[in-house]
Design a protein around this motif. Sequence first.
Motif, PDB file in Angstrom:
ATOM      1  N   ILE A   1       0.911  -1.363   0.083  1.00  0.00           N
ATOM      2  CA  ILE A   1       0.111  -0.031   0.151  1.00  0.00           C
ATOM      3  C   ILE A   1       0.872   1.263  -0.174  1.00  0.00           C
ATOM      4  O   ILE A   1       1.773   1.309   0.951  1.00  0.00           O
ATOM      5  N   ARG A   2       0.512   2.260  -0.795  1.00  0.00           N
ATOM      6  CA  ARG A   2       1.477   3.375  -0.911  1.00  0.00           C
ATOM      7  C   ARG A   2       0.767   4.224   0.222  1.00  0.00           C
ATOM      8  O   ARG A   2      -0.075   4.670   0.475  1.00  0.00           O
ATOM      9  N   VAL A   3       1.935   5.047   0.815  1.00  0.00           N
ATOM     10  CA  VAL A   3       1.546   5.659   1.885  1.00  0.00           C
ATOM     11  C   VAL A   3       2.421   7.179   1.711  1.00  0.00           C
ATOM     12  O   VAL A   3       3.362   7.216   1.011  1.00  0.00           O
ATOM     13  N   VAL A   4       2.089   7.643   2.634  1.00  0.00           N
ATOM     14  CA  VAL A   4       2.712   9.335   2.467  1.00  0.00           C
ATOM     15  C   VAL A   4       3.281   9.766   3.821  1.00  0.00           C
ATOM     16  O   VAL A   4       3.770  11.086   3.808  1.00  0.00           O
TER      17      VAL A   4
ATOM     18  N   PRO B   1       3.988  -1.137   3.496  1.00  0.00           N
ATOM     19  CA  PRO B   1       3.934   0.206   3.227  1.00  0.00           C
ATOM     20  C   PRO B   1       5.014   0.478   2.225  1.00  0.00           C
ATOM     21  O   PRO B   1       5.978   0.059   2.296  1.00  0.00           O
ATOM     22  N   VAL B   2       4.465   1.247   1.235  1.00  0.00           N
ATOM     23  CA  VAL B   2       5.509   1.565  -0.055  1.00  0.00           C
ATOM     24  C   VAL B   2       5.548   3.099  -0.154  1.00  0.00           C
ATOM     25  O   VAL B   2       4.422   3.816  -0.148  1.00  0.00           O
TER      26      VAL B   2
ATOM     27  N   GLU C   1       3.892   8.937  -9.587  1.00  0.00           N
ATOM     28  CA  GLU C   1       4.552   7.689  -9.567  1.00  0.00           C
ATOM     29  C   GLU C   1       3.621   6.491  -9.470  1.00  0.00           C
ATOM     30  O   GLU C   1       3.982   5.446  -9.606  1.00  0.00           O
ATOM     31  N   VAL C   2       2.283   6.963  -8.716  1.00  0.00           N
ATOM     32  CA  VAL C   2       1.427   5.989  -8.308  1.00  0.00           C
ATOM     33  C   VAL C   2       0.808   4.947  -9.573  1.00  0.00           C
ATOM     34  O   VAL C   2       0.872   3.697  -9.249  1.00  0.00           O
TER      35      VAL C   2
ATOM     36  N   VAL D   1       4.153  -2.508  -8.577  1.00  0.00           N
ATOM     37  CA  VAL D   1       5.196  -1.967  -7.468  1.00  0.00           C
ATOM     38  C   VAL D   1       4.179  -2.067  -6.133  1.00  0.00           C
ATOM     39  O   VAL D   1       4.810  -2.275  -5.207  1.00  0.00           O
ATOM     40  N   ILE D   2       3.126  -1.666  -6.487  1.00  0.00           N
ATOM     41  CA  ILE D   2       2.217  -1.491  -5.274  1.00  0.00           C
ATOM     42  C   ILE D   2       0.910  -2.045  -5.754  1.00  0.00           C
ATOM     43  O   ILE D   2       0.530  -2.237  -7.116  1.00  0.00           O
TER      44      ILE D   2
END
Length: 331
Positions: free
Chosen positions: A170-173, A188-189, A195-196, A204-205
């Motif tokens: 999962i993409r995180v900020v 977490p990525v 880039e998402v 990648v995610i």
Amino acid sequence: MALPAPFARRAGAACLAVAALLATAGAAAADNWRAYTYNAVATVTAVKGLNAMIEDVQKATQGQLQIRLNLAARCRSRPPTSRRPSATTWCRWATTPSSWAACRWAASCGCRCSCPARRLREGLDVQSEYLRPEFAKRNIVLLGRYIFPENVFWSKKKMTSLADIAGQKIRVVSPEQAEFIKLLGGIPVTLGTSEVAAGLDRGVIDGALTASSGYGYVWRDLLKYSYRLNVSFVDSLIMVNKDAWDKLTPDTRAKVQALVNEHTAKMTAAMLAEDKDLTAKLAAGGMVVTEPSAADLAEAERRITPYWKEWGEKRPAAREALQKVRTAVGR
């Protein structure tokens, strides 16, 4: 009260990663600014709001302050030979989607940050009292902020319950979001917003945390599931370099500040209304939209509560601010 150095550094970095207004290099006066936003798409409400704000600023100042917005970009880092940003390299107008801005400061909102919107705004106002002097030390003026709707889970893999998060990338900020994902068994990525889409396409995610009116709708063709567990609220700061700000006349500063106040309120309201409409559209179009069960909500909060308690205990310098925010949000 000074904030702990690690927090101050992370806060500044987070804002840089989102958006910034940069004075044109070599300009003789701070009236030609380049704006940099993390957003890669001009059609999202946040960018529309920023463009409307910029347009009104230019009209109100009769063209004395010219601003150009650049998408999918970020302000460059501090010059290596300088101890603080200069007017020609760092004139920023920053908007930061930072889930942690509301939650890590409140450290008590829980995984859903379920406090009422009015209370959330009051908590953020208290937070701003502490952020402003810290940013000022870095030659930055905090002008305002707008708030995104609930920041929930999105994935291209099955995600209809808390258990489905396990093993998904999962993409995180923020570090705080990353910790929450790990506590739920996910991976977490960190990726830039631009880039998402490619990250989802290449594997990648598997998914991301965002709002329907943020990027949930923009990335809809790459996603199949929307699990409406609110990890946090995301707010975006509006900042400007102090040297460039001080070069403006008092009248111009007053006009700009009034317009920031006006447009951030409009952007917050617009995204909240839009979020419900877009979520309904996504569901009608085939997106699997799932509200978390009471049991999932309770379990998620059980897992994250110790982390927030520990977060607060490790930052005694922020204790006063933390308590005031908790009081403001009623937690």
